[in-house]
Write a protein that holds these residues in place. Structure first.
Motif, PDB file in Angstrom:
ATOM      1  N   ILE A   7      71.229  53.228  66.391  1.00  0.00           N
ATOM      2  CA  ILE A   7      70.859  52.151  65.490  1.00  0.00           C
ATOM      3  C   ILE A   7      72.122  51.447  65.004  1.00  0.00           C
ATOM      4  CG2 ILE A   7      69.647  51.525  63.356  1.00  0.00           C
ATOM      5  CD1 ILE A   7      67.803  52.683  65.443  1.00  0.00           C
ATOM      6  N   SER A   8      72.195  50.140  65.194  1.00  0.00           N
ATOM      7  CA  SER A   8      73.357  49.375  64.754  1.00  0.00           C
ATOM      8  C   SER A   8      73.513  49.460  63.237  1.00  0.00           C
ATOM      9  CB  SER A   8      73.216  47.901  65.164  1.00  0.00           C
ATOM     10  OG  SER A   8      73.152  47.772  66.558  1.00  0.00           O
ATOM     11  N   GLY A   9      74.754  49.595  62.779  1.00  0.00           N
ATOM     12  CA  GLY A   9      75.030  49.631  61.348  1.00  0.00           C
ATOM     13  C   GLY A   9      74.981  51.001  60.735  1.00  0.00           C
ATOM     14  N   TYR A  10      74.495  52.003  61.482  1.00  0.00           N
ATOM     15  CA  TYR A  10      74.462  53.368  60.958  1.00  0.00           C
ATOM     16  C   TYR A  10      75.747  54.093  61.341  1.00  0.00           C
ATOM     17  CZ  TYR A  10      69.560  53.588  59.477  1.00  0.00           C
ATOM     18  OH  TYR A  10      68.370  53.406  58.828  1.00  0.00           O
TER      19      TYR A  10
ATOM     20  N   GLY B  50      76.704  61.714  80.922  1.00  0.00           N
ATOM     21  CA  GLY B  50      76.340  60.600  81.785  1.00  0.00           C
ATOM     22  C   GLY B  50      75.004  59.965  81.472  1.00  0.00           C
ATOM     23  N   ARG B  51      74.357  60.365  80.392  1.00  0.00           N
ATOM     24  CA  ARG B  51      73.031  59.850  80.062  1.00  0.00           C
ATOM     25  C   ARG B  51      73.125  58.698  79.059  1.00  0.00           C
ATOM     26  NH1 ARG B  51      69.505  64.043  81.381  1.00  0.00           N
ATOM     27  NH2 ARG B  51      67.838  62.478  81.350  1.00  0.00           N
TER      28      ARG B  51
ATOM     29  N   GLU C 274      60.820  52.059  71.095  1.00  0.00           N
ATOM     30  CA  GLU C 274      60.284  51.329  72.242  1.00  0.00           C
ATOM     31  C   GLU C 274      61.250  51.392  73.419  1.00  0.00           C
ATOM     32  OE1 GLU C 274      59.591  47.507  70.553  1.00  0.00           O
ATOM     33  OE2 GLU C 274      57.648  48.061  69.672  1.00  0.00           O
ATOM     34  N   MET C 275      62.554  51.306  73.145  1.00  0.00           N
ATOM     35  CA  MET C 275      63.544  51.427  74.213  1.00  0.00           C
ATOM     36  C   MET C 275      63.450  52.787  74.883  1.00  0.00           C
ATOM     37  SD  MET C 275      66.897  49.587  72.515  1.00  0.00           S
ATOM     38  CE  MET C 275      67.969  49.993  73.911  1.00  0.00           C
ATOM     39  N   LEU C 276      63.297  53.831  74.073  1.00  0.00           N
ATOM     40  CA  LEU C 276      63.205  55.182  74.634  1.00  0.00           C
ATOM     41  C   LEU C 276      61.965  55.314  75.506  1.00  0.00           C
ATOM     42  CD1 LEU C 276      64.335  58.093  74.672  1.00  0.00           C
ATOM     43  CD2 LEU C 276      62.893  58.562  72.678  1.00  0.00           C
ATOM     44  N   GLN C 277      60.816  54.826  75.021  1.00  0.00           N
ATOM     45  CA  GLN C 277      59.567  54.951  75.776  1.00  0.00           C
ATOM     46  C   GLN C 277      59.589  54.115  77.059  1.00  0.00           C
ATOM     47  OE1 GLN C 277      57.908  57.363  75.083  1.00  0.00           O
ATOM     48  NE2 GLN C 277      56.779  57.343  73.158  1.00  0.00           N
ATOM     49  N   ARG C 278      60.366  53.031  77.047  1.00  0.00           N
ATOM     50  CA  ARG C 278      60.451  52.163  78.233  1.00  0.00           C
ATOM     51  C   ARG C 278      61.580  52.576  79.166  1.00  0.00           C
ATOM     52  NH1 ARG C 278      59.655  46.460  74.880  1.00  0.00           N
ATOM     53  NH2 ARG C 278      57.429  46.786  74.373  1.00  0.00           N
ATOM     54  N   HIS C 279      62.143  53.754  78.941  1.00  0.00           N
ATOM     55  CA  HIS C 279      63.195  54.303  79.795  1.00  0.00           C
ATOM     56  C   HIS C 279      64.462  53.434  79.803  1.00  0.00           C
ATOM     57  CE1 HIS C 279      60.697  57.485  81.882  1.00  0.00           C
ATOM     58  NE2 HIS C 279      59.782  56.765  81.255  1.00  0.00           N
ATOM     59  N   ARG C 280      64.710  52.770  78.677  1.00  0.00           N
ATOM     60  CA  ARG C 280      65.945  51.989  78.550  1.00  0.00           C
ATOM     61  C   ARG C 280      67.035  52.823  77.887  1.00  0.00           C
ATOM     62  NH1 ARG C 280      64.415  46.492  75.750  1.00  0.00           N
ATOM     63  NH2 ARG C 280      66.659  46.162  76.038  1.00  0.00           N
ATOM     64  N   GLY C 281      66.851  54.094  77.904  1.00  0.00           N
ATOM     65  CA  GLY C 281      67.782  55.081  77.401  1.00  0.00           C
ATOM     66  C   GLY C 281      67.120  56.432  77.553  1.00  0.00           C
TER      67      GLY C 281
ATOM     68  N   HIS D 198      73.442  52.514  73.950  1.00  0.00           N
ATOM     69  CA  HIS D 198      72.645  51.304  73.793  1.00  0.00           C
ATOM     70  C   HIS D 198      72.324  51.167  72.306  1.00  0.00           C
ATOM     71  CE1 HIS D 198      71.984  51.538  78.170  1.00  0.00           C
ATOM     72  NE2 HIS D 198      71.681  52.818  77.961  1.00  0.00           N
ATOM     73  N   ARG D 199      72.522  49.998  71.743  1.00  0.00           N
ATOM     74  CA  ARG D 199      72.292  49.801  70.310  1.00  0.00           C
ATOM     75  C   ARG D 199      71.160  48.794  70.076  1.00  0.00           C
ATOM     76  NH1 ARG D 199      75.942  52.059  66.889  1.00  0.00           N
ATOM     77  NH2 ARG D 199      77.814  52.942  67.872  1.00  0.00           N
ATOM     78  N   THR D 200      70.426  49.050  69.011  1.00  0.00           N
ATOM     79  CA  THR D 200      69.388  48.119  68.582  1.00  0.00           C
ATOM     80  C   THR D 200      69.332  48.140  67.055  1.00  0.00           C
ATOM     81  OG1 THR D 200      67.076  47.474  68.892  1.00  0.00           O
ATOM     82  CG2 THR D 200      67.526  49.815  68.653  1.00  0.00           C
ATOM     83  N   SER D 201      68.586  47.207  66.476  1.00  0.00           N
ATOM     84  CA  SER D 201      68.690  47.007  65.030  1.00  0.00           C
ATOM     85  C   SER D 201      67.627  47.730  64.211  1.00  0.00           C
ATOM     86  CB  SER D 201      68.627  45.510  64.706  1.00  0.00           C
ATOM     87  OG  SER D 201      67.422  44.948  65.187  1.00  0.00           O
TER      88      SER D 201
END
Length: 246
Positions: A139-142, A133-134, A172-179, A162-165
């Motif tokens: 990384i997109s493309g991997y 549930g977390r 940054e997403m991890l540190q901002r609690h976006r995952g 959640h995917r990013t490039s």
């Protein structure tokens, strides 16, 4: 003085011409790579960079070849190996997508880790139960390995992906609690952390793999190419060269 200058200029021109002719006499090999610093990436000048590509060219030249380097997203790189438009990939063997389409070199020249990163305020997770549930950042493309892909796609875990490039955006997403967790390769992540002057993050290794040359079965001479690269590796290593990439 003018005569000395002219003589030096002529010597340089002759030397440069000889080097160009020697390079032209080497057999060209299409080498595919993806953006994976510090091992392989494309510089601002459009030229290939990285320790793996430098080693690849060194071994190719020693074996009588020269590389023509092209950057691809992961899926397109694998497609190129599957149809023969890419002959060589300095990557990792055992990819299920490439089964039956590729040959692998005997020698390996390094190791990379696929890791699960988490914030310092997060307890070390038990895998896979503590991931249920977390939010998982990818990384997109991997593409990852079968056991990891099976875990990510396990409906009983109900993971939110959640995917990013880029690796920096993922951190940054991890540190901002976006995952809650980040699945990424250790070496690129550590390089970004170092470049940002940030503190290291805790992680758990999910999978370790060896770096080796992978060649397309659909290009004539690929088996001979791998034999030549293995022989070049053996010869340079016997001469005392450090051929492991870091």
């Amino acid at each position: 003085m003018p005569r000395l200058f002219l003589a030096a200029l002529l010597a340089w021109v002759c030397c440069a011409g000889a080097q160009i002719q020697a390079a032209d006499n080497l057999h060209p090999v299409t080498v595919g790579y993806y953006e994976f610093p510090p091992y392989s990436w494309t510089g601002e000048d459009g030229q290939p960079r990285g320790s793996v590509l430098a080693l690849t060219e060194r071994l190719l030249r020693h074996a009588g070849y020269r590389g023509i380097y092209r950057s691809f997203p992961g899926a397109r790189l694998y497609a190129g190996l599957q149809d023969g438009s890419v002959q060589l990939w300095p990557g990792a063997g055992g990819k299920t997508e490439l089964r039956g389409h590729t040959l692998e070199a005997r020698n390996h020249f390094g190791e990379i880790n696929l890791a699960l990163y988490y914030r310092k305020d997060t307890p070390k997770p038990k895998i896979p139960e503590d991931l249920a549930g977390r939010g998982i950042i990818l990384i997109s493309g991997y593409s990852y390995w079968k056991a990891v892909n099976d875990m990510l796609n396990d409906p009983s875990l109900g993971l939110i992906t959640h995917r990013t490039s880029t690796h920096q955006a993922a951190l940054e997403m991890l540190q901002r609690h976006r995952g809650d967790f980040l699945v990424d390769y250790q070496q690129p992540v550590e390089q970004v952390i170092k470049s940002l002057g940030a503190e290291p993050l805790p992680f758990t290794v999910l999978h370790s793999l060896q770096l080796r040359f992978v060649a397309s079965r659909h290009v004539e001479g690929s088996a001979i190419l791998l034999e030549a690269l293995d022989r070049a590796y053996d010869e340079l290593q016997a001469a005392g060269a450090d051929l492991n990439v870091r």
